[in-house]
Design a protein around this motif. Sequence first.
Motif, short mmCIF file in Angstrom:
data_model
loop_
_atom_site.label_atom_id
_atom_site.label_comp_id
_atom_site.label_asym_id
_atom_site.label_seq_id
_atom_site.Cartn_x
_atom_site.Cartn_y
_atom_site.Cartn_z
N SER A 40 -9.21 -49.64 -14.82
CA SER A 40 -7.92 -50.22 -15.23
C SER A 40 -6.72 -49.50 -14.65
O SER A 40 -5.61 -50.01 -14.70
CB SER A 40 -7.82 -50.24 -16.76
N ILE A 65 -7.66 -43.89 -9.99
CA ILE A 65 -8.60 -43.96 -8.87
C ILE A 65 -9.47 -45.22 -8.95
O ILE A 65 -9.71 -45.89 -7.93
CB ILE A 65 -9.48 -42.68 -8.87
N ARG A 119 -11.90 -49.19 -21.58
CA ARG A 119 -11.92 -49.41 -23.02
C ARG A 119 -10.84 -50.37 -23.49
O ARG A 119 -11.07 -51.22 -24.33
CB ARG A 119 -11.75 -48.08 -23.77
N HIS A 120 -9.64 -50.19 -22.98
CA HIS A 120 -8.50 -50.95 -23.52
C HIS A 120 -8.39 -52.32 -22.85
O HIS A 120 -8.06 -52.42 -21.66
CB HIS A 120 -7.20 -50.15 -23.37
N TYR A 167 -15.98 -29.72 -18.14
CA TYR A 167 -15.80 -30.83 -17.19
C TYR A 167 -16.50 -30.52 -15.86
O TYR A 167 -17.23 -31.35 -15.32
CB TYR A 167 -14.29 -31.02 -17.00
N THR A 208 -2.78 -38.91 -11.14
CA THR A 208 -3.13 -39.97 -12.10
C THR A 208 -2.81 -39.47 -13.51
O THR A 208 -2.55 -38.29 -13.71
CB THR A 208 -4.64 -40.32 -12.06
N ASN A 266 -17.14 -44.36 -12.28
CA ASN A 266 -15.87 -43.64 -12.11
C ASN A 266 -15.26 -43.16 -13.42
O ASN A 266 -14.53 -42.17 -13.44
CB ASN A 266 -14.90 -44.56 -11.35
N1 LIG Z 1 -7.14 -37.32 -11.02
C1 LIG Z 1 -7.76 -36.28 -10.52
O1 LIG Z 1 -7.14 -35.25 -10.12
C2 LIG Z 1 -9.26 -36.29 -10.38
C3 LIG Z 1 -9.85 -35.29 -9.60
C4 LIG Z 1 -11.22 -35.29 -9.45
C5 LIG Z 1 -11.99 -36.27 -10.05
N2 LIG Z 1 -11.38 -37.23 -10.81
C6 LIG Z 1 -12.25 -38.24 -11.43
O2 LIG Z 1 -11.79 -39.52 -11.08
C7 LIG Z 1 -12.22 -40.45 -12.09
C8 LIG Z 1 -11.07 -41.34 -12.49
O3 LIG Z 1 -10.03 -40.56 -13.02
P1 LIG Z 1 -8.48 -40.90 -12.81
O4 LIG Z 1 -7.83 -39.64 -12.40
O5 LIG Z 1 -8.31 -42.13 -12.00
O6 LIG Z 1 -8.06 -41.15 -14.34
P2 LIG Z 1 -7.12 -42.24 -15.06
O7 LIG Z 1 -6.04 -42.71 -14.15
O8 LIG Z 1 -6.74 -41.65 -16.36
O9 LIG Z 1 -8.13 -43.46 -15.30
C9 LIG Z 1 -9.25 -43.30 -16.11
C10 LIG Z 1 -9.93 -44.64 -16.27
O10 LIG Z 1 -11.14 -44.47 -17.00
C11 LIG Z 1 -11.12 -45.33 -18.14
N3 LIG Z 1 -11.93 -44.72 -19.18
C12 LIG Z 1 -11.76 -43.51 -19.78
N4 LIG Z 1 -12.71 -43.30 -20.69
C13 LIG Z 1 -13.52 -44.41 -20.67
C14 LIG Z 1 -14.66 -44.80 -21.38
N5 LIG Z 1 -15.21 -44.03 -22.33
N6 LIG Z 1 -15.21 -46.01 -21.10
C15 LIG Z 1 -14.68 -46.81 -20.16
N7 LIG Z 1 -13.60 -46.48 -19.44
C16 LIG Z 1 -13.02 -45.29 -19.69
C17 LIG Z 1 -9.63 -45.50 -18.46
O11 LIG Z 1 -9.32 -46.66 -19.20
P3 LIG Z 1 -9.35 -46.69 -20.81
O12 LIG Z 1 -8.54 -45.52 -21.27
O13 LIG Z 1 -8.76 -48.02 -21.18
O14 LIG Z 1 -10.79 -46.61 -21.19
C18 LIG Z 1 -9.10 -45.64 -17.04
O15 LIG Z 1 -9.36 -46.92 -16.53
C19 LIG Z 1 -12.81 -39.58 -13.20
O16 LIG Z 1 -14.22 -39.57 -13.07
C20 LIG Z 1 -12.26 -38.20 -12.95
O17 LIG Z 1 -13.10 -37.19 -13.46
C21 LIG Z 1 -10.05 -37.27 -11.00
#
Ligand SMILES: NC(=O)c1ccc[n+]([C@@H]2O[C@H](COP(=O)([O-])OP(=O)(O)OC[C@H]3O[C@@H](n4cnc5c(N)ncnc54)[C@H](OP(=O)(O)O)[C@@H]3O)[C@@H](O)[C@H]2O)c1
Length: 262
Positions: free
Chosen positions: A20, A23, A43-44, A161, A196, A95
């Motif tokens: 949603s 990434i 989720r949302h 983590y 993000t 993801n």
């Molecule tokens: N940003 C960074 O610096 C970074 C670095 C390395 C790796 N990552 C990895 O990249 C991935 C994506 O992160 P992001 O940075 O893009 O985060 P983000 O912008 O906060 O997005 C997280 C997404 O995951 C969903 N989500 C969270 N918990 C969930 C659950 N229990 N079931 C279903 N959906 C869920 C959220 O939507 P809802 O809240 O509506 O569920 C949202 O769509 C993660 O695996 C994170 O560990 C991020």
Amino acid sequence: MPSTDAFDLSGRVALVTGGSRGIGLAIGAALAEAGARVALAARHEEEVQAAAAQLRAGGAEAQGFAANVSKAPDIEALVPAVEAAFGPIAILVNNAATNVHFGPLLDADDGMWLKMVETNLLSAVRLCRLVVPGMRARRSGKIINMASVAGIQPGVAQGVYGALKAALIQLTKSLAQELGPDNIQVNAIAPGLIETRFAQVLHQTPVIRQSVERATPLGRIGKPDEIAGAALYLASPASDFTTGAVLVVDGGMTLGSFAMPQ
Ligand SMILES: NC(=O)c1ccc[n+]([C@@H]2O[C@H](COP(=O)([O-])OP(=O)(O)OC[C@H]3O[C@@H](n4cnc5c(N)ncnc54)[C@H](OP(=O)(O)O)[C@@H]3O)[C@@H](O)[C@H]2O)c1
């Protein structure tokens, strides 16, 4: 040089968890632009539907699905719902993740560990259990697990983590071995710090952001779109001989000691 067709995903169905925003949404957009029918899960409900509508407004075939990947019944409902809407899942992007404990590793209680295990690790296993049989039968499939540089080298206050991202990397390699004979490629992406909501506490704290930027040869943090290209490669025929790989996309941060001149 692979032809541009090697990146064509026309007719393929992709499921992106955590789709949603951030990434996941950037990956969904890139896969849709390459021709895939894209299912975004989060989720949302309102946010995931808005994200899917945003992709459709750009001409994509996309749908949002409300699901909490930490809950087995949600996953058991999600996969058939996506397949009923679009057809068999050819590309699975694990993801979604959470980090409920930013601090010393031993301060995290069992409840925190279990929540993160279910969301960040077991969800990928549960989704694979449901999606892999079809991929096996078709002798074709792409699984992409979103790891992190924190799973390669420890990040301050990110012990839990990081341990689970390291486990996800090992899971990726084991599945790559087991599923290779079925022509299913399983790979991981390890992003560095990306702008993000998830990483807000890191990139909006000036002292942390500056220290990451100083340690990064490219001198900056990344944007979600900059992870999408790696996912497009791993989702497409261009990566048919790539499996068990961990594609690090971090501006060079993990290369070793480095500091921009002050
Ligand atoms: N940003 C960074 O610096 C970074 C670095 C390395 C790796 N990552 C990895 O990249 C991935 C994506 O992160 P992001 O940075 O893009 O985060 P983000 O912008 O906060 O997005 C997280 C997404 O995951 C969903 N989500 C969270 N918990 C969930 C659950 N229990 N079931 C279903 N959906 C869920 C959220 O939507 P809802 O809240 O509506 O569920 C949202 O769509 C993660 O695996 C994170 O560990 C991020």
